[in-house]
Design a protein around this motif. Structure first.
Motif, PDB file in Angstrom:
ATOM      1  N   ALA A 167       0.661  -1.260   0.048  1.00 18.36           N
ATOM      2  CA  ALA A 167      -0.158   0.050   0.075  1.00 18.36           C
ATOM      3  C   ALA A 167       1.038   1.086   0.036  1.00 18.36           C
ATOM      4  O   ALA A 167       0.452   2.322  -0.170  1.00 18.36           O
ATOM      5  N   GLU A 168       2.078   1.057   0.064  1.00 19.02           N
ATOM      6  CA  GLU A 168       2.777   2.336   0.384  1.00 19.02           C
ATOM      7  C   GLU A 168       3.247   3.028  -1.135  1.00 19.02           C
ATOM      8  O   GLU A 168       3.352   2.327  -2.102  1.00 19.02           O
ATOM      9  N   ARG A 169       3.533   4.409  -0.946  1.00 20.74           N
ATOM     10  CA  ARG A 169       3.656   4.772  -2.426  1.00 20.74           C
ATOM     11  C   ARG A 169       5.094   5.540  -2.199  1.00 20.74           C
ATOM     12  O   ARG A 169       5.882   6.472  -1.317  1.00 20.74           O
ATOM     13  N   LYS A 199       2.229   6.274  -7.392  1.00 17.13           N
ATOM     14  CA  LYS A 199       1.423   5.170  -7.349  1.00 17.13           C
ATOM     15  C   LYS A 199       1.817   4.220  -6.023  1.00 17.13           C
ATOM     16  O   LYS A 199       3.063   4.528  -5.746  1.00 17.13           O
ATOM     17  N   THR A 200       0.861   3.356  -5.786  1.00 19.51           N
ATOM     18  CA  THR A 200       1.401   2.313  -4.659  1.00 19.51           C
ATOM     19  C   THR A 200       2.232   1.476  -5.423  1.00 19.51           C
ATOM     20  O   THR A 200       2.483   1.158  -6.816  1.00 19.51           O
ATOM     21  N   ARG A 201       3.155   0.723  -4.557  1.00 20.33           N
ATOM     22  CA  ARG A 201       3.926  -0.365  -5.106  1.00 20.33           C
ATOM     23  C   ARG A 201       3.130  -1.496  -6.030  1.00 20.33           C
ATOM     24  O   ARG A 201       3.568  -1.916  -7.061  1.00 20.33           O
TER      25      ARG A 201
END
Length: 421
Positions: A237-239, A245-247
């Motif tokens: 969920a991290e950007r 964008k998210t991963r």
């Protein structure tokens, strides 16, 4: 003797294939590639060398000759090559069921374990081993580290390792993963560069995102420790770029997302994306969330579609070519040396060579052998039977006995990624 006109006319009508030596079948071509790889490039520790040439000595590794990174030496890419090739070797062993193939897979895994066991720096994966069986260059990279995990994951799932081997490998994976987690998944250096880092996995590129997610999920699968699954879910969920964008979303973009940052991917750099494509395939297998799986499948398809044109490069390669491979004599090719207190100094030294002694063979093989075969592996990893004929055509093209570079192993990566017939 003058042939009758009717005979000449008949010959002119015969298919070209009948007038030339018969091409090998895909299976025959792969057997030749396999024999050449194991006969010339795999060392006694089970580590693949880049080419056949003089090994660096302890003094070379300490001083940084030809450079402290180990670029252009025969031990530049051991864990990268082992890790990318080991899944193919495990699949070969599964299909054949022979003890000999299983033993070769074991040797490759042992080579990976050795690369992770010759340094006192936690998490350091050596590029290869020099003359004394221990010496190595002080600078590794993310390109060496991710395939290390990829290969051992495949080996552990193969059913080949003994219970004792499994325990040793799992313990080493725990050790390396914990060390990398402690430094935010940056790649540690050693020797005079101890405390420095060279590359990592938390950047904003496609290859950063997919490899980082695979590393976390694979470590959970290997160790069974719940914390790695928790870290994986968080990382998804991290950007990496707060405005981007998210991963998981980046994974769907495929390697075209990296074209601005990495030049000439399609023409010469597909080999560094084989591991990323393999990571996507493994993420699809391990993931249970259908939304994430859809993103991974999209990235897999994007990569295959973009790599397909590169397969045509094989047709330019002439097996009768006699270009000089001066790289085998790396001491003569890179005679200049100076102390390298920084990584920038090492990279600067790596660019200095006696070009009159280089020859054109390495560039020729890189463009028309390595890149098409790496492209074939990327396409094959999508698992579409419709691509089989084009991939097999590439594999069949080369006389592997005449190749100078170990990247011929990509032929087996492609072949054993195809659906078994």
């Amino acid at each position: 003797m003058k042939l009758p006109l009717l005979t000449l006319a008949t010959l002119m009508l015969l298919p070209r294939a009948l007038l030339c030596a018969a091409e090998p079948t895909p299976a025959q071509a792969v057997e030749q590639a396999h024999a050449e790889l194991w006969g010339r490039f795999v060392d006694k520790y089970g580590i693949i060398r880049d080419y056949v040439g003089e090994l660096p000595t302890p003094e070379d590794c300490k001083l940084g000759r030809p450079n402290a990174i180990g670029w252009w030496s025969p031990i530049e890419n051991g864990p990268m090559f082992n890790g990318l090739y080991l899944p193919a070797m495990c699949e070969r062993a599964r299909r054949s069921g022979t003890a000999a193939d299983a033993e070769q897979a074991r040797r490759l895994a042992q080579g990976l374990m050795k690369c992770a066991s010759v340094s006192d720096v936690p998490g350091f994966i050596a590029r290869g081993i020099g003359t004394d069986g221990v010496c190595h260059y002080p600078l590794s990279s993310d390109d060496q580290t991710h395939p290390w995990f990829l290969g051992l994951q495949a080996y552990l799932k193969s059913g080949i390792p003994t219970a004792e081997e499994r325990g040793q490998i799992i313990a080493k994976v725990k050790e390396v993963a914990a060390a990398l987690e402690a430094v935010q998944w940056r790649i540690p250096c050693e020797g005079d560069f101890r405390g420095d880092f060279r590359g990592g996995f938390t950047g904003h590129l496609f290859r950063d995102a997919v490899r980082y997610l695979h590393l976390l999920r694979a470590t959970h699968e290997i160790t069974g420790d719940a914390v790695w699954l928790e870290r994986y879910h968080k990382a998804c969920a991290e950007r990496p770029d707060p405005k981007g964008k998210t991963r998981v979303e980046i994974c769907a973009m495929g390697y075209p997302f990296d074209r601005e940052a990495i030049a000439h991917i399609d023409e010469s750099q597909l080999w560094i994306y084989v591991g990323s494509q393999a990571a996507l395939a493994q993420l699809i297998r391990m993931e249970t969330d259908e939304s994430r799986r859809a993103h991974y499948r999209e990235g897999l398809a994007v990569n295959a579609a973009n790599a397909r044109p590169a397969l045509k490069g094989h047709a330019t390669f002439d097996n009768a070519d006699t270009k000089f491979f001066g790289n085998a004599n790396w001491r003569a090719l890179y005679p200049t040396w100076f102390p390298q207190p920084t990584q920038a100094d090492a990279a600067k030294l790596a660019k200095i060579s006696d070009k009159t002694k280089r020859g054109e063979r390495k560039d020729y093989e890189s463009r028309y052998m390595k890149n098409p075969l790496a492209g074939a592996a990327i396409v094959a990893l999508q698992g579409e039977a419709a691509d089989s004929a084009a991939i097999e055509q590439v594999i069949r093209h080369y006389d592997y006995a005449k190749l100078k570079m170990a990247e011929l192993f990509f032929a087996e990566c492609a072949y054993y990624a195809l659906p078994a017939m």
